[in-house]
Every structure is written in structure tokens, then in C-alpha cells.
Design a protein around this motif. Structure first.
Motif, PDB file in Angstrom:
ATOM      1  N   VAL A 108      -2.120  23.105  47.165  1.00  0.00           N
ATOM      2  CA  VAL A 108      -2.933  21.899  46.968  1.00  0.00           C
ATOM      3  C   VAL A 108      -2.806  21.018  48.208  1.00  0.00           C
ATOM      4  O   VAL A 108      -1.892  21.164  49.030  1.00  0.00           O
ATOM      5  N   THR A 109      -3.744  20.101  48.357  1.00  0.00           N
ATOM      6  CA  THR A 109      -3.717  19.137  49.458  1.00  0.00           C
ATOM      7  C   THR A 109      -3.174  17.810  48.950  1.00  0.00           C
ATOM      8  O   THR A 109      -3.620  17.297  47.920  1.00  0.00           O
ATOM      9  N   ARG A 110      -2.212  17.276  49.670  1.00  0.00           N
ATOM     10  CA  ARG A 110      -1.662  15.965  49.326  1.00  0.00           C
ATOM     11  C   ARG A 110      -1.818  15.037  50.521  1.00  0.00           C
ATOM     12  O   ARG A 110      -1.864  15.472  51.657  1.00  0.00           O
ATOM     13  N   ARG A 111      -1.877  13.748  50.228  1.00  0.00           N
ATOM     14  CA  ARG A 111      -2.024  12.745  51.279  1.00  0.00           C
ATOM     15  C   ARG A 111      -0.741  11.926  51.384  1.00  0.00           C
ATOM     16  O   ARG A 111      -0.079  11.636  50.376  1.00  0.00           O
ATOM     17  N   PHE A 112      -0.388  11.596  52.606  1.00  0.00           N
ATOM     18  CA  PHE A 112       0.826  10.803  52.811  1.00  0.00           C
ATOM     19  C   PHE A 112       0.627   9.882  54.007  1.00  0.00           C
ATOM     20  O   PHE A 112      -0.309  10.035  54.805  1.00  0.00           O
ATOM     21  N   VAL A 113       1.503   8.897  54.114  1.00  0.00           N
ATOM     22  CA  VAL A 113       1.554   8.017  55.283  1.00  0.00           C
ATOM     23  C   VAL A 113       3.009   7.889  55.709  1.00  0.00           C
ATOM     24  O   VAL A 113       3.927   8.074  54.903  1.00  0.00           O
ATOM     25  N   ASN A 114       3.204   7.574  56.960  1.00  0.00           N
ATOM     26  CA  ASN A 114       4.537   7.238  57.448  1.00  0.00           C
ATOM     27  C   ASN A 114       4.676   5.724  57.505  1.00  0.00           C
ATOM     28  O   ASN A 114       3.830   5.022  58.059  1.00  0.00           O
ATOM     29  N   LEU A 115       5.748   5.226  56.926  1.00  0.00           N
ATOM     30  CA  LEU A 115       6.106   3.815  57.015  1.00  0.00           C
ATOM     31  C   LEU A 115       7.315   3.687  57.915  1.00  0.00           C
ATOM     32  O   LEU A 115       8.292   4.440  57.774  1.00  0.00           O
ATOM     33  N   SER A 116       7.253   2.746  58.849  1.00  0.00           N
ATOM     34  CA  SER A 116       8.399   2.510  59.723  1.00  0.00           C
ATOM     35  C   SER A 116       8.842   1.067  59.592  1.00  0.00           C
ATOM     36  O   SER A 116       8.029   0.169  59.373  1.00  0.00           O
ATOM     37  N   ALA A 117      10.131   0.864  59.716  1.00  0.00           N
ATOM     38  CA  ALA A 117      10.695  -0.483  59.746  1.00  0.00           C
ATOM     39  C   ALA A 117      11.450  -0.638  61.060  1.00  0.00           C
ATOM     40  O   ALA A 117      12.350   0.149  61.359  1.00  0.00           O
ATOM     41  N   VAL A 118      11.039  -1.610  61.854  1.00  0.00           N
ATOM     42  CA  VAL A 118      11.794  -1.980  63.047  1.00  0.00           C
ATOM     43  C   VAL A 118      12.557  -3.249  62.681  1.00  0.00           C
ATOM     44  O   VAL A 118      11.958  -4.219  62.211  1.00  0.00           O
ATOM     45  N   TYR A 119      13.867  -3.243  62.901  1.00  0.00           N
ATOM     46  CA  TYR A 119      14.692  -4.330  62.372  1.00  0.00           C
ATOM     47  C   TYR A 119      15.704  -4.798  63.402  1.00  0.00           C
ATOM     48  O   TYR A 119      16.100  -4.059  64.310  1.00  0.00           O
ATOM     49  N   ASP A 120      16.118  -6.032  63.247  1.00  0.00           N
ATOM     50  CA  ASP A 120      17.132  -6.640  64.114  1.00  0.00           C
ATOM     51  C   ASP A 120      18.497  -6.109  63.691  1.00  0.00           C
ATOM     52  O   ASP A 120      19.002  -6.455  62.620  1.00  0.00           O
ATOM     53  N   HIS A 121      19.091  -5.291  64.567  1.00  0.00           N
ATOM     54  CA  HIS A 121      20.340  -4.616  64.195  1.00  0.00           C
ATOM     55  C   HIS A 121      21.527  -5.570  64.153  1.00  0.00           C
ATOM     56  O   HIS A 121      22.601  -5.213  63.662  1.00  0.00           O
ATOM     57  N   ARG A 122      21.362  -6.779  64.649  1.00  0.00           N
ATOM     58  CA  ARG A 122      22.436  -7.768  64.515  1.00  0.00           C
ATOM     59  C   ARG A 122      22.586  -8.226  63.070  1.00  0.00           C
ATOM     60  O   ARG A 122      23.656  -8.676  62.658  1.00  0.00           O
ATOM     61  N   VAL A 123      21.495  -8.126  62.318  1.00  0.00           N
ATOM     62  CA  VAL A 123      21.466  -8.648  60.950  1.00  0.00           C
ATOM     63  C   VAL A 123      21.401  -7.534  59.919  1.00  0.00           C
ATOM     64  O   VAL A 123      22.034  -7.605  58.859  1.00  0.00           O
TER      65      VAL A 123
END
Length: 402
Positions: free
Chosen positions: A361-376
Motif C-alpha cells: 500500500v502507499t502511505r504518506r508521511f512528513v519529516n518534522l524537525s526541531a532546532v533547539y537551543d542546547h543551552r536550555v
């Protein structure tokens, strides 16, 4: 008594603005709280309000630069007080002009003063390749000059190094055409530079099944007659996670603490070909998906037409960066100064998979990215946040009901 009309700090990106228009005439009676001038920042036009009742006296002409803290006008108690001020006024000191010959670039007042203070002459100013030189251009020229390497016995290498360090376009005798960056793009450059200099950013990416969310979005669009898509569902999902993941919505403090947000105000990137804007959807926890969709549609209309007020672009606690072109697999935007996280969504992708009966079957997906302040925020917290967003989007019925 006299009240000064002082230019406030309207955003963190600009060191100067342009006085677009006076909304009241010299000698006109104005009231406290009334708009009496309009200034342009790199992103928006903003009205300046009178702090008191009285008679306006204008000090700065339209289309001149003004900086935060500048006094551009006075409001006097009466016309008599204004006339006494005019009678007692003395001519301002004459600022010596830099050695700019006829045919050279035109300088704004603040650029002229800075150039004169540092002894910049015609050749250096002409080398900027601009017909109108502003203070920010002079500041960049001074920074480039101070960063240039000292002379050595290898002039060719030194010249190449200086050109790379300057990074500011062609030399004066370079035949290539010069493209001046817009005020908005220069503001983007300032924010990007500050982010890379100040924020130790890290990246986490997660894969999200999008079939259910796309179905719910279509159903909501039909039911509400408002265009709902993955971005609207994503904004709603993120807004509902503030209490469980407060550090992703925080503002960095003094290095030993942060300030936690009291509400989810989500900035969303909008670019319809007139520049990048990040207006803020406020109090997302209290909004339905349809209300978020209406707000984003309004933002897109404003971006392509009348533009934004500075207040509409300020106060965000987290940003959603939209990269929804189908060819975009992954995006890693900057963390905006004053925030700790930006979430990016790429384009929807198709993949083949086996269902429970072993059929393809065909499935749909997206990539989610989080860029974050590594100090916090640490990686574990960032991934937990993304997993919570993933869970909301893969089971989106609750988003549609709230």
C-alpha cells in the motif's frame, strides 16, 4: 511643559527606521494616544502615538532615518509655548561632510555623520556600489575595514583574503552588476548572524505518518468552509504541548535560568514572494483548527498586501517554519533570538509499505524537525516533544474536536 516624541525600540533586528509620514501638521492640536507619525521598520509600518495633549512641532522630515531613542518631535502645552521654543531655538551645529565629490553617492544624515567621524572619503563610499548610502552601509564598511588583514609580501593572497573576509560584493572596478539587498533582507541577515553567533543549536528529526491528519484536514475544510491543512493542525498540536514541554517555549535568561511562557504564541513563517514574515498566532490553546486556519489566511493576505504592524510580529514563544513544497525532505531553520525552539515541517512524501494482510500500500508521511537551543533543551527533551507532536498528528481527531 513639553513632551518629547521619542522613537521606541520596535524590534530587535533594526538599528534604524525610516519616518514614512507625519499624521498631523506642524502646529496642529493633538491628543494623548492619537497616532501622529508612522515609521517603517524592516518588516512593518508602525504608528507612533502622542504621549500627551498639546500642539505638535515636528523635528524630522519625512523619508529621513531615525533610530530608537531619537526625538523626532515635541508636543507643547500651547501654541504660545511652541512659538517661544522657535524664537529661542539655535541653529544646530554643522557636521563636516566627508570628502564626497559631485556625482558621488547620496548619504543619509546618520550615514554622513558616521562617515565624517571616521574620515571616510569618496573612494571608499563609492566602493559600496550604492546610490544612497545609509548608516548600516557605513557600519558594514567600517567593520570590513577593521577586519582586513595587515599588509604582507604576498599582495595577491592578501587581496583574496580581504575579499573573502569582506564578503560584501564586487570591488569598485568590478564589472559585475551590483544587487542591493532590500531592507527586509538585511534584517534577515542580522537575525541569522545573531542566531549563529549566540545560539548553540542542535537538531532532531522525526518521521510522521500523515494519512490520518490529511483526512481530518479535508473533513474540516468541508465542514468549516475554511482551508485547513497540515500546517494548521501542526500549529494546533504544538500549542497544546506548552504545559507538558515548557522549556521548548521558554526564553533564555542570564545563563542560569529561563523565563517560562504563560501562553502558546506560535509564530508561523509566511512568504508569498514579498519577503519572509513571521506573524504570531496568539493563545493557540484557546483556538480551534478553523480559527487558526482563518488567522493564517489573514496573515497571507496581509503579507501580499498592506503588510504587518510590528506588534503582529512580536511576542512569539515558538516558531513553526513551513517548508511544505513536495521536494523538501528536511529543513533546519535557525532558532530565533529570545526563543529556544523552532519546528519545521517538510513536504509530504509517499512510500510503499505492507499492510496487515501483507499487501503493498502507499502511505504518506512528513519529516518534522526541531532546532533547539542546547543551552536550555537537551536531546532527550527535544525528541520527547517531537514524539508528542507526532502522536497528536497521527491521531488527529482530538485536534479537530478542540
Amino acid at each position: 511643559m513639553v513632551t518629547d516624541l521619542v522613537v521606541p525600540k520596535l524590534n530587535n533586528n533594526d538599528t534604524s527606521y525610516v519616518l514614512l509620514d507625519w499624521l498631523a501638521e506642524d502646529g496642529e492640536q493633538v491628543r494623548a494616544g492619537e497616532p501622529i507619525a508612522e515609521v517603517e521598520t524592516s518588516k512593518a509600518a508602525e504608528e507612533l502615538l502622542s504621549d500627551g495633549d498639546g500642539v505638535l512641532h515636528r523635528l524630522v522630515e519625512v523619508n529621513r532615518e531615525c533610530a530608537p531613542g531619537d526625538v523626532i518631535g515635541h508636543v507643547f502645552d500651547s501654541e504660545e509655548a511652541r512659538q517661544r521654543f522657535l524664537a529661542a531655538a539655535v541653529a544646530p551645529p554643522v557636521v563636516p561632510l566627508p570628502d564626497v565629490s559631485p556625482g558621488g553617492p547620496v548619504l543619509t544624515d546618520s550615514a554622513r555623520e558616521l562617515a565624517a567621524a571616521h574620515g571616510l572619503g569618496d573612494d571608499e563610499l563609492r566602493g559600496l556600489g550604492r546610490s544612497v548610502v545609509r548608516r548600516t552601509d557605513v557600519e558594514r564598511l567600517l567593520a570590513d575595514r577593521s577586519a582586513a588583514p595587515a599588509a604582507t609580501t604576498e599582495p595577491v593572497v592578501v587581496a583574496a583574503a580581504a575579499a573573502l573576509a569582506a564578503g560584501d560584493g564586487p570591488e569598485p572596478d568590478d564589472p559585475r552588476p551590483v544587487h542591493a539587498l532590500s531592507r527586509a533582507q538585511r534584517a534577515v541577515a542580522a537575525v541569522v548572524t545573531e542566531s549563529h553567533r549566540e545560539v548553540p543549536a542542535a537538531l532532531a528529526v522525526i518521521k510522521v505518518r500523515a494519512d490520518a491528519a490529511l483526512t481530518v484536514a479535508r473533513d474540516l475544510t468541508r465542514a468549516t468552509r475554511t482551508l485547513v491543512g497540515l500546517p494548521e493542525l501542526l500549529v494546533k498540536a504544538i500549542g497544546g504541548l506548552r504545559e507538558d514541554h515548557p522549556l521548548l517555549f521558554a526564553s533564555p535568561g542570564d545563563g542560569s535560568s529561563v523565563r517560562l511562557a504563560e501562553a502558546a504564541h506560535v509564530g508561523v513563517t509566511i512568504d508569498v514572494g514579498t519577503g519572509l514574515f513571521i506573524p504570531v498566532v496568539r493563545d493557540v490553546e484557546e483556538l480551534t483548527c478553523a480559527e487558526i486556519a482563518e488567522t493564517l489566511m489573514h496573515f497571507r493576505s496581509r503579507a501580499g498586501g498592506e503588510g504587518f504592524r510590528a506588534g503582529e510580529l512580536a511576542g512569539g514563544t515558538i516558531v513553526v517554519s513551513l517548508h511544505t513544497d513536495p521536494d523538501v525532505v528536511l529543513a533546519g531553520p535557525i532558532v530565533f533570538p529570545g526563543q529556544t525552539c523552532v519546528v519545521a515541517i517538510g513536504g509530504t512524501q509517499d512510500e510503499l509499505a505492507l499492510d496487515t494482510d501483507g499487501r503493498v500500500v502507499t502511505r504518506r508521511f512528513v519529516n518534522l524537525s526541531a532546532v533547539y537551543d542546547h543551552r536550555v533543551v537537551n536531546g532527550r527533551e527535544a525528541v520527547a516533544f517531537l514524539q508528542a507532536v507526532k502522536a497528536a498528528l497521527e491521531s488527529p481527531d482530538r485536534l479537530a474536536e478542540e
